[in-house]
Design an enzyme around this catalytic site. Structure first.
Site, short mmCIF file in Angstrom:
data_model
loop_
_atom_site.label_atom_id
_atom_site.label_comp_id
_atom_site.label_asym_id
_atom_site.label_seq_id
_atom_site.Cartn_x
_atom_site.Cartn_y
_atom_site.Cartn_z
N CYS A 1 32.29 39.67 -52.78
CA CYS A 1 31.27 39.44 -53.81
C CYS A 1 31.37 38.01 -54.35
CB CYS A 1 31.47 40.39 -54.98
SG CYS A 1 30.54 41.89 -54.80
N CYS B 1 13.47 19.70 -25.83
CA CYS B 1 13.96 20.12 -27.16
C CYS B 1 13.47 21.50 -27.57
CB CYS B 1 13.56 19.08 -28.20
SG CYS B 1 11.79 19.08 -28.57
N CYS C 1 10.32 13.99 -21.38
CA CYS C 1 10.59 15.22 -22.15
C CYS C 1 12.11 15.44 -22.21
CB CYS C 1 9.91 16.40 -21.46
SG CYS C 1 10.36 17.99 -22.15
N CYS D 1 1.14 21.75 -30.14
CA CYS D 1 2.30 21.21 -29.41
C CYS D 1 2.23 19.69 -29.36
CB CYS D 1 2.35 21.81 -28.00
SG CYS D 1 0.87 21.50 -27.04
N CYS E 1 5.09 17.25 -30.88
CA CYS E 1 5.83 16.31 -30.03
C CYS E 1 5.55 14.87 -30.46
CB CYS E 1 5.45 16.52 -28.57
SG CYS E 1 6.52 15.58 -27.46
N CYS F 1 -3.45 28.36 -22.29
CA CYS F 1 -3.50 27.44 -23.45
C CYS F 1 -4.88 27.51 -24.11
CB CYS F 1 -3.23 26.02 -22.95
SG CYS F 1 -3.62 24.74 -24.14
N CYS G 1 4.00 26.70 -30.50
CA CYS G 1 2.83 27.21 -29.76
C CYS G 1 2.52 28.65 -30.19
CB CYS G 1 3.10 27.16 -28.26
SG CYS G 1 1.75 27.90 -27.31
N CYS H 1 -5.18 24.34 -28.93
CA CYS H 1 -5.09 24.20 -30.40
C CYS H 1 -4.45 22.88 -30.81
CB CYS H 1 -4.32 25.37 -31.00
SG CYS H 1 -2.56 25.30 -30.64
C1 LIG Z 1 22.29 44.75 -54.47
C2 LIG Z 1 23.47 44.59 -53.57
C3 LIG Z 1 24.71 45.05 -53.97
C4 LIG Z 1 25.80 44.90 -53.12
N1 LIG Z 1 27.00 45.42 -53.51
C5 LIG Z 1 28.08 45.32 -52.68
C6 LIG Z 1 29.30 45.94 -53.01
O1 LIG Z 1 29.44 46.60 -54.03
N2 LIG Z 1 30.33 45.80 -52.14
C7 LIG Z 1 30.23 45.09 -50.97
O2 LIG Z 1 31.20 45.00 -50.21
N3 LIG Z 1 29.06 44.52 -50.62
C8 LIG Z 1 27.99 44.63 -51.45
N4 LIG Z 1 26.79 44.08 -51.06
C9 LIG Z 1 26.71 43.34 -49.78
C10 LIG Z 1 26.25 44.22 -48.63
O3 LIG Z 1 27.16 45.27 -48.39
C11 LIG Z 1 26.08 43.41 -47.34
O4 LIG Z 1 27.33 42.83 -46.99
C12 LIG Z 1 25.05 42.29 -47.47
O5 LIG Z 1 23.97 42.73 -48.25
C13 LIG Z 1 24.54 41.81 -46.10
O6 LIG Z 1 23.86 42.83 -45.42
P1 LIG Z 1 22.24 42.91 -45.36
O7 LIG Z 1 21.74 41.60 -44.91
O8 LIG Z 1 21.96 44.06 -44.43
O9 LIG Z 1 21.78 43.22 -46.77
C14 LIG Z 1 25.67 44.23 -51.88
C15 LIG Z 1 24.41 43.78 -51.49
C16 LIG Z 1 23.32 43.96 -52.30
C17 LIG Z 1 21.97 43.48 -51.85
S1 SF4 Z 2 0.37 24.77 -28.76
FE1 SF4 Z 2 0.17 26.15 -27.04
S2 SF4 Z 2 -1.93 26.85 -27.14
FE2 SF4 Z 2 -1.79 25.10 -28.50
S3 SF4 Z 2 -2.40 23.38 -27.20
FE3 SF4 Z 2 -0.20 23.53 -27.01
S4 SF4 Z 2 0.16 24.84 -25.23
FE4 SF4 Z 2 -1.97 25.08 -25.82
S1 SF4 Z 3 10.17 19.98 -25.21
FE1 SF4 Z 3 9.46 18.01 -24.40
S2 SF4 Z 3 7.27 18.11 -24.61
FE2 SF4 Z 3 8.08 19.72 -25.92
S3 SF4 Z 3 8.27 18.78 -27.94
FE3 SF4 Z 3 10.23 18.52 -26.93
S4 SF4 Z 3 10.13 16.53 -25.94
FE4 SF4 Z 3 8.02 17.11 -26.45
#
Ligand SMILES: Cc1cc2nc3c(=O)[nH]c(=O)nc-3n(C[C@H](O)[C@H](O)[C@H](O)COP(=O)(O)O)c2cc1C
Ligand code: SF4
Ligand code: SF4
Length: 431
Positions: free
Chosen positions: A135, A382, A379, A348, A352, A342, A389, A345
């Site tokens: 916690c 990346c 290219c 992309c 780029c 495509c 897209c 649009c």
């Molecule tokens: C409202 C709330 C209360 C929580 N209370 C506890 C607790 O008492 N003990 C604990 O170990 N974790 C507690 N957690 C953490 C959860 O067990 C869990 O680790 C965390 O929410 C990540 O999982 P999730 O993404 O599925 O929510 C709590 C989480 C939430 C949202």
């Molecule tokens: S983003 Fe996708 S649909 Fe849009 S122009 Fe590029 S390839 Fe075509």
């Molecule tokens: S993958 Fe290539 S073409 Fe696509 S955004 Fe990256 S550098 Fe540009």
């Protein structure tokens, strides 16, 4: 149908889907209804010294129409007396002997406190204990939760104290509010943990109301840091689980937690080393019955892949998760645009042109139509264009033959050092 049963460090469960320690596991009524709905296990809301909680306590981050992309809370551990919780735990285990009933614990970092709570809880019949060192708010200010979970020495000592008297398996739940999750995972192992679970919530402030200037949530006009969870944290949790799974010193099984909403998420966590998963936010958002889809989806997935047991998934992708220095620098992919699908649009091209390597060109094809084409020699692969897209499959990333032989950064550094006649790793080894 595949076998969905798991066994986490001796804790047997009919399926890998457990409710995490949180509001869904606050009472016997809730946990029993969850088991009826199909959940294989539950970690009872953390027990400890009775706590007064704040009102209000939850907040959510909605993003672009997606409700609860992230969830934030400033709730603490159970606000109900220990005796009532123990009575309900006893009744629940008696009614559901084949489900996994684990109880979460948090006390001050004192040996006698751990001995006392472990003995009391095990006396009512539980399958295991989870030590909550996670916690980030409220309890941390009192030296518990993530305050002790951020210090490997305290994780190790407290795990040891719990293990000195525990008869059932001890799971140590780790906080993600730390630079290197493996430091506390290893400490838990040194302390004798039978398993680790991760992640607990991430330190956060959900937002600020731009009309009232109050924090979200606020308690009578004041806010405080809370714990973030839900779909938004899944990538962080997945990395931390994988990081533990691939560390040879982390020798215990892992219960994966953090943003699990579907069976697909669960499969990803298991491939990255988890034996099973725990769910909180998705159950709070959609109710206990989401587990039906999780079970069906997982069953179909395993059947389609010809896997007889869900346990066959655990850890299968861990060896593919490496340090950056071990990636092949000469591996290359480029983007290819399928002009048939495509829709022109232009997203992309903009992506780029503005934020990557300016290599998507508008050209005219043989029919005189304007089309987009990637200048492959520029290219860098990346993925950005494919990410933005909107048409599934219109951009494919294709592997191309590199001009150089495979070489990682680490290999490159080693070769450079040898060329320069310096003390390269080879030479050190030879010495
Ligand atoms: C409202 C709330 C209360 C929580 N209370 C506890 C607790 O008492 N003990 C604990 O170990 N974790 C507690 N957690 C953490 C959860 O067990 C869990 O680790 C965390 O929410 C990540 O999982 P999730 O993404 O599925 O929510 C709590 C989480 C939430 C949202
Ligand atoms: S983003 Fe996708 S649909 Fe849009 S122009 Fe590029 S390839 Fe075509
Ligand atoms: S993958 Fe290539 S073409 Fe696509 S955004 Fe990256 S550098 Fe540009």
């Amino acid at each position: 149908m595949a076998d969905l049963r798991i066994n986490l460090a001796g804790i047997a469960s009919p399926n890998p889907f457990w409710l995490a320690s949180a509001p869904p596991t606050n009472t016997g009524y809730q946990v029993q209804r969850a088991f009826e709905a199909g959940w294989g296990g539950a970690v009872w809301k953390t027990l400890g010294d009775p706590i007064i909680n704040t009102s209000s306590r939850f907040a959510a981050v909605h993003f672009n129409g997606q409700r609860v992309a992230g969830f934030n809370n400033i709730e603490l551990i159970t606000d109900r007396p220990l005796e009532i919780n123990l009575k309900e735990i006893y009744e629940t285990k008696k009614r559901f002997p084949n489900h996994a009933l684990v109880v979460s614990l948090m006390v001050e970092p004192k040996r006698e406190k751990w001995h006392e709570i472990v003995k009391k809880v095990e006396a009512v019949g539980v399958d295991g204990l989870e030590l909550n060192f996670g916690c980030p708010h409220g309890m941390a200010e009192r030296g518990m939760g993530s305050a002790s979970g951020q210090q490997p020495d305290l994780v190790e000592a407290q795990t040891m104290w719990a293990k000195e008297v525990a008869q059932t398996p001890v799971i140590v739940k780790l906080t993600p509010n730390i630079t290197d999750i493996t430091s506390t995972a290893k400490a838990a192992v040194r302390g004798g943990a039978d398993a680790i679970s991760l992640i607990n919530t991430i330190n956060s402030l959900a937002g600020v109301d731009i009309d009232t200037w109050h924090t979200i949530p606020h308690v009578g006009g004041k806010g405080s840091h809370g714990g973030y969870c839900g779909p938004a944290v899944k990538p962080i949790a997945l990395h931390m689980v994988a990081d533990c799974a691939r560390n040879p010193a982390v020798t215990v099984p892992i219960s994966g937690i953090g943003g699990v909403s579907t069976w697909r998420d669960a499969v990803e966590f298991m491939l990255m080393g988890a034996t099973g998963v725990q769910v909180c936010t998705a159950a709070m958002h959609h109710g206990f019955r989401i587990v039906e889809d999780m079970i069906d989806g997982l069953n179909n997935y395993l059947d389609e892949r010809g896997l007889a047991s869900v346990t066959e998934l655990t850890g299968k992708s861990v060896h593919r998760y490496e340090d950056w220095g071990n990636l092949d620098l000469n591996y290359a992919v480029v983007a290819r645009i399928d002009t048939d699908t495509c829709i022109n649009c232009n997203k992309c091209h903009i992506a780029c042109e503005d934020t990557s390597h300016q290599c998507i060109e508008r050209v005219t094809n043989a029919q005189g139509e304007a089309i987009l084409q990637v200048r492959e020699e520029d290219c860098v692969g990346c993925n950005l264009c494919a990410i933005v897209c909107p048409v599934e499959g219109a951009i494919t990333m294709v592997e191309v033959q590199g001009t150089e032989a495979p070489m990682t950064w680490n290999e490159r550094q080693k070769a450079v050092a040898e060329l320069e006649g310096g003390p390269g790793p080879n030479k050190k080894e030879a010495v």
